[in-house]
Design a protein around this motif. Structure first.
Motif, PDB file in Angstrom:
ATOM      1  N   ALA A 260       4.562  12.820  -5.523  1.00 38.45           N
ATOM      2  CA  ALA A 260       3.363  13.593  -5.462  1.00 38.45           C
ATOM      3  C   ALA A 260       2.471  13.341  -4.245  1.00 38.45           C
ATOM      4  N   LEU A 261       2.909  12.061  -3.657  1.00 36.88           N
ATOM      5  CA  LEU A 261       2.229  11.501  -2.585  1.00 36.88           C
ATOM      6  C   LEU A 261       2.839  12.055  -1.442  1.00 36.88           C
ATOM      7  N   LYS A 262       4.138  12.432  -1.289  1.00 34.13           N
ATOM      8  CA  LYS A 262       4.567  13.236  -0.141  1.00 34.13           C
ATOM      9  C   LYS A 262       4.121  14.457  -0.291  1.00 34.13           C
ATOM     10  N   LEU A 263       4.111  15.290  -1.306  1.00 29.78           N
ATOM     11  CA  LEU A 263       3.610  16.573  -1.398  1.00 29.78           C
ATOM     12  C   LEU A 263       2.291  16.565  -0.826  1.00 29.78           C
TER      13      LEU A 263
ATOM     14  N   CYS B 181       0.936  -1.321   0.178  1.00 33.45           N
ATOM     15  CA  CYS B 181      -0.052  -0.022   0.033  1.00 33.45           C
ATOM     16  C   CYS B 181       0.957   1.152  -0.031  1.00 33.45           C
ATOM     17  N   GLY B 182       0.226   2.236  -0.577  1.00 30.61           N
ATOM     18  CA  GLY B 182       1.145   3.675  -0.420  1.00 30.61           C
ATOM     19  C   GLY B 182       2.362   3.722  -0.696  1.00 30.61           C
ATOM     20  N   THR B 183       3.205   4.204  -0.014  1.00 39.73           N
ATOM     21  CA  THR B 183       4.448   4.225  -0.565  1.00 39.73           C
ATOM     22  C   THR B 183       5.449   3.182  -0.581  1.00 39.73           C
ATOM     23  N   SER B 184       5.026   1.950   0.174  1.00 38.44           N
ATOM     24  CA  SER B 184       5.517   0.874   0.027  1.00 38.44           C
ATOM     25  C   SER B 184       5.344  -0.037  -1.429  1.00 38.44           C
ATOM     26  N   PHE B 185       3.826   0.514  -1.969  1.00 41.64           N
ATOM     27  CA  PHE B 185       3.328   0.160  -3.338  1.00 41.64           C
ATOM     28  C   PHE B 185       4.352   0.818  -4.243  1.00 41.64           C
TER      29      PHE B 185
ATOM     30  N   THR C  64       5.338  -9.047   0.046  1.00 42.39           N
ATOM     31  CA  THR C  64       4.810  -7.872   0.649  1.00 42.39           C
ATOM     32  C   THR C  64       5.865  -7.001   1.240  1.00 42.39           C
ATOM     33  N   ILE C  65       5.500  -5.693   0.969  1.00 41.28           N
ATOM     34  CA  ILE C  65       6.427  -4.750   1.389  1.00 41.28           C
ATOM     35  C   ILE C  65       5.555  -3.904   2.450  1.00 41.28           C
ATOM     36  N   SER C  66       6.424  -3.490   3.508  1.00 45.01           N
ATOM     37  CA  SER C  66       5.611  -2.934   4.256  1.00 45.01           C
ATOM     38  C   SER C  66       6.692  -2.265   5.313  1.00 45.01           C
ATOM     39  N   GLN C  67       6.567  -0.984   5.682  1.00 44.16           N
ATOM     40  CA  GLN C  67       7.339  -0.357   6.927  1.00 44.16           C
ATOM     41  C   GLN C  67       6.967  -0.914   8.240  1.00 44.16           C
ATOM     42  N   SER C  68       5.579  -0.878   8.356  1.00 41.23           N
ATOM     43  CA  SER C  68       5.280  -1.284   9.806  1.00 41.23           C
ATOM     44  C   SER C  68       5.098  -2.709   9.937  1.00 41.23           C
ATOM     45  N   GLY C  69       4.772  -3.566   8.863  1.00 36.38           N
ATOM     46  CA  GLY C  69       4.285  -4.950   8.859  1.00 36.38           C
ATOM     47  C   GLY C  69       3.142  -5.327   9.463  1.00 36.38           C
ATOM     48  N   GLU C  70       2.269  -4.298   9.880  1.00 39.84           N
ATOM     49  CA  GLU C  70       0.876  -4.407  10.518  1.00 39.84           C
ATOM     50  C   GLU C  70      -0.038  -3.800   9.478  1.00 39.84           C
ATOM     51  N   THR C  71       0.118  -3.464   8.446  1.00 38.27           N
ATOM     52  CA  THR C  71      -0.910  -2.907   7.509  1.00 38.27           C
ATOM     53  C   THR C  71      -2.025  -3.767   7.215  1.00 38.27           C
ATOM     54  N   ALA C  72      -3.335  -3.694   7.614  1.00 38.65           N
ATOM     55  CA  ALA C  72      -4.488  -4.612   7.540  1.00 38.65           C
ATOM     56  C   ALA C  72      -4.623  -4.853   6.136  1.00 38.65           C
TER      57      ALA C  72
ATOM     58  N   GLY D  47       7.733   9.758  11.538  1.00 41.41           N
ATOM     59  CA  GLY D  47       6.879  10.749  10.793  1.00 41.41           C
ATOM     60  C   GLY D  47       6.023  10.195  10.065  1.00 41.41           C
ATOM     61  N   VAL D  48       4.838  10.552   9.889  1.00 43.53           N
ATOM     62  CA  VAL D  48       3.645   9.737   9.126  1.00 43.53           C
ATOM     63  C   VAL D  48       4.064   9.456   7.931  1.00 43.53           C
ATOM     64  N   ALA D  49       4.778  10.656   7.116  1.00 43.26           N
ATOM     65  CA  ALA D  49       5.168  10.379   5.659  1.00 43.26           C
ATOM     66  C   ALA D  49       6.627   9.638   5.809  1.00 43.26           C
ATOM     67  N   SER D  50       6.505   8.660   5.111  1.00 41.68           N
ATOM     68  CA  SER D  50       7.491   7.552   5.103  1.00 41.68           C
ATOM     69  C   SER D  50       8.427   7.940   4.138  1.00 41.68           C
TER      70      SER D  50
HETATM   71  C1  F6R Z   1       3.157   7.620   3.010  1.00 41.00           C
HETATM   72  C2  F6R Z   1       2.667   6.362   3.790  1.00 41.00           C
HETATM   73  C3  F6R Z   1       1.805   5.070   3.723  1.00 41.00           C
HETATM   74  C4  F6R Z   1       2.245   3.924   3.885  1.00 41.00           C
HETATM   75  C5  F6R Z   1       1.107   2.761   3.671  1.00 41.00           C
HETATM   76  C6  F6R Z   1       1.871   1.373   3.881  1.00 41.00           C
HETATM   77  O1  F6R Z   1       4.045   8.258   3.298  1.00 41.00           O
HETATM   78  O2  F6R Z   1       3.523   6.181   4.652  1.00 41.00           O
HETATM   79  O3  F6R Z   1       1.355   5.515   2.102  1.00 41.00           O
HETATM   80  O4  F6R Z   1       3.401   3.615   2.954  1.00 41.00           O
HETATM   81  O5  F6R Z   1       0.040   3.480   4.701  1.00 41.00           O
HETATM   82  O6  F6R Z   1       2.353   1.242   5.188  1.00 41.00           O
HETATM   83  P1  F6R Z   1       3.227   0.222   5.499  1.00 41.00           P
HETATM   84  O7  F6R Z   1       4.535   0.468   4.550  1.00 41.00           O
HETATM   85  O8  F6R Z   1       3.614   0.322   7.104  1.00 41.00           O
HETATM   86  O9  F6R Z   1       2.684  -1.161   5.079  1.00 41.00           O
END
Ligand code: F6R
Length: 617
Positions: free
Chosen positions: A492-495, A308-312, A353-361, A406-409
């Motif tokens: 664009a997403l960051k901005l 999802c999101g940045t990880s996508f 799967t790619i994820s910062q948190s590893g918990e994205t539903a 920071g919320v913005a990855s």
């Molecule tokens: C944007 C951002 C989100 C996450 C997305 C997935 O800056 O941080 O788009 O990338 O919610 O989160 P993770 O990577 O934790 O699965």
């Protein structure tokens, strides 16, 4: 998203609960609350910040050895004090309070049943049903532990909960399924035991580094002198206590004004840490991804990336790399789409799967869905050891970015890219598409990445200057081509997420198929311009924009020789970094959104409506 802290000790835990909530603030929330046991069950809640809760708790002089606390990110029901947690149930001499992360999907059916039993609801939340459900069991004679164990069997959906009961003043009971919850084991200043619950280790570092990650369906009872865990089958369970490697310093701001700024500047170090095992080696081994990696990667015929999101966006970059270097077909899907659509599962697919948190539903559900379709070869690239995604995947690679607050990855993204590049090389090698000479060249380039990134960060003053001109704008276009198109998407997403400027990204070749109609003097157009095979095509796209009066802001490799002119602003970066270029080109875009956000006075680290870990759908 929502955060939980719970404590059972012999000292006043209110400061611990509040400090824990403070450490969870970065996850995003809109109200906060706590409940404590000290003879009475006291509850304090506030809409707004944890600081507001603290003021109220100070006014109410709450002081107790047992308690639970919560930050709420509204899902069911608006942002009101009535909807803030803890939720309460009382009657027949019993009082119960509950905090909850996640979503109870069958809350309507449970609510109907509980209403028939005489329970009155005071909030619009799904959580309140848990309070009444636990109360109904306690009234019929269950201990709190027994009550929660039988209640969770009735809950459908995702949850992490912590519950207290006035009748058991030194006990907190927790449970998890789908949302994280961990146990913290500590000792107070006089050497006496104390135990904690939290949804995130960072909340507990103030009191202990020793934690146990609860498994799906676990229920735990904590008391100052010990704890008991049962698993999803209600059988006694033990979970290993590990020493968290997270340092309290890693989550402090230090010399920086914002976490996002800190995390942007931590990227050279984060990449160096992530590539540590690679950069020191003369050749890459599949075992970097796990013991079975040689076998699994060897039989892989195609790849499906879910995120999802940045990880996508990281996944989209990987598609370009893997198809061009390892020559394996890759599809990349937004996890929330994939999980609900009919798709054709191909044999010998590696699901990444790619994820910062590893918990994205959504990503977790997409992984489960992919497995249900028979795709059992799974790999996760993740920043959090012991996270649900790591535990549910056969292979793994940890991005060693350190905590991202920071919320913005930012640093999570560039370390994901670095990891995906390593994967690309390993896949190419396993499939006989990378000779030793090329492997050596690419490892050398990777080793140089931290230094190259330090160099790129030097463009900050020039970016800050551009940000002043950007700040009054309400729209922006981002252009890129090839492997840099996802980088334009990420810019664009960051901005948009931190400055609230509407920004869209296009593959530059698409301009004339529609978006060019948007371009006039008031439209800033940000261009990612590496000196790659597509640079001449990109230069033509820039002409198309200039001809319509659009103002160009171009981040160009120094060797592209694009000259500044009227309406064409250039920041020159490094010489072209070859295939690793996307990892560098995203950095000035991160800096741009950071400085535009500062200039507009928005909340950089906690942008409105967003949460750090999206643990609900
Ligand atoms: C944007 C951002 C989100 C996450 C997305 C997935 O800056 O941080 O788009 O990338 O919610 O989160 P993770 O990577 O934790 O699965």
């Amino acid at each position: 998203m929502c955060g939980i802290v719970g404590a059972a000790a012999r000292r006043n835990v209110v400061p611990i609960l509040i400090e824990g909530l403070r450490k969870l603030e970065y996850r995003g929330y809109d109200s906060a609350g706590l409940a404590t046991l000290n003879g009475n069950l006291d509850r304090v809640r506030a809409v707004g910040r944890v600081a507001d809760l603290q003021t109220r708790a100070d006014q109410a002089r709450v002081d107790a050895p047992t308690g639970i606390a919560h930050t709420r990110w509204a899902t069911h029901g608006g942002v009101t004090e009535d909807n803030a947690h803890p939720h309460f149930s009382a009657g027949a001499g019993h009082e119960i309070c509950v905090v909850h992360n996640g979503i109870i999907e069958n809350h309507e059916a449970l609510r109907r049943r509980l209403r028939e039993q005489g329970y009155v609801f005071h909030s619009d939340t799904d959580t309140e049903v848990i309070a009444h459900l636990v109360h109904s069991r306690v009234v019929s004679g269950d201990t709190l532990f027994e009550a929660v164990r039988s209640c969770v069997r009735e809950l459908q959906g995702a949850y992490a909960i912590a519950v207290i009961s006035k009748a058991e003043p030194d006990t907190v009971v927790g449970s998890r399924r789908g949302s994280p919850l961990l146990l913290g084991v500590g000792v107070d200043g006089s050497g006496k035991g104390e135990n904690f619950l939290a949804s995130d280790t960072s909340a507990l570092l103030q009191v202990t580094k020793y934690v146990a990650y609860l498994e799906e369906g676990d229920v735990v009872e904590i008391r100052p002198d010990g704890y008991t865990i049962v698993d999803a089958d209600d059988a006694p369970a033990s979970r290993p206590i590990v020493e968290s490697q997270l340092s309290a310093d890693a989550i402090e701001l230090g010399q920086y004004s914002h976490y996002m700024q800190k995390e942007i500047f931590e990227q050279p170090g984060a990449i160096a840490n992530t590539l540590e095992m690679v950069a020191g080696a003369s050749a890459l081994s599949p075992e970097l991804f796990g013991a079975d990696a040689a076998e699994i990667l060897g039989r892989t015929r195609q790849i499906l990336i879910l995120a999802c999101g940045t990880s996508f966006h990281a996944g989209l970059v990987a598609k370009y790399w893997i198809e061009s270097i390892a020559k394996l077909p890759v599809s990349v899907e937004i996890a929330s789409e994939y999980r609900y659509r009919d798709s054709v599962a191909l044999p010998d697919t590696l699901v990444i799967t790619i994820s910062q948190s590893g918990e994205t539903a959504d990503t977790l559900a997409a992984l489960q869905y992919a497995k249900q379709l028979g795709q059992s070869d799974t790999l996760t690239i993740c920043n959090v050891p012991e996270s649900a995604l790591i535990r549910q995947s056969k292979l793994r690679f940890l991005t060693r970015a350190g905590p991202e607050i920071g919320v913005a990855s930012t640093k999570a993204f560039t370390t994901q890219l670095a990891s995906l590049f390593v994967l690309t090389m390993v896949l190419a090698k396993v499939h006989g598409r990378l000779d030793a000479k090329r492997e050596h060249e690419l490892i050398t380039q990777m080793r140089h990445l931290p230094a190259a990134m330090n160099h790129i960060l030097e463009c900050e003053p020039a970016v800050r200057h551009w940000a002043q001109r950007f700040a009054p704008k309400e729209h922006a276009l981002f252009l890129g081509r090839g492997v840099h198109y996802p980088i334009a998407m990420e810019g664009a997403l960051k901005l948009k997420e931190i400055s609230y400027i509407h920004a869209e990204a296009y593959a530059a070749g698409e301009l004339k198929h529609g978006p060019l109609a948007l371009v006039d003097r008031s439209m800033p157009v940000v261009v990612v311009a590496p000196n790659d095979a597509l640079i001449e095509k990109l230069k033509s796209n820039l002409q198309e924009v200039r001809a319509r009066g659009g103002e160009l802001y171009v981040f160009a490799d120094r060797d592209t020789h694009i000259d500044p002119s009227d309406g064409v602003n250039i920041i020159n970066l490094h010489d072209h970094a070859g295939p690793l270029s996307p990892i560098l080109h995203v950095v000035p875009l991160q800096l741009l959104s950071y400085h535009v956000s500062l200039a507009r006075g928005t909340d950089v680290d906690k942008p409105r409506n967003l949460a750090k870990s999206v643990t609900v759908e």
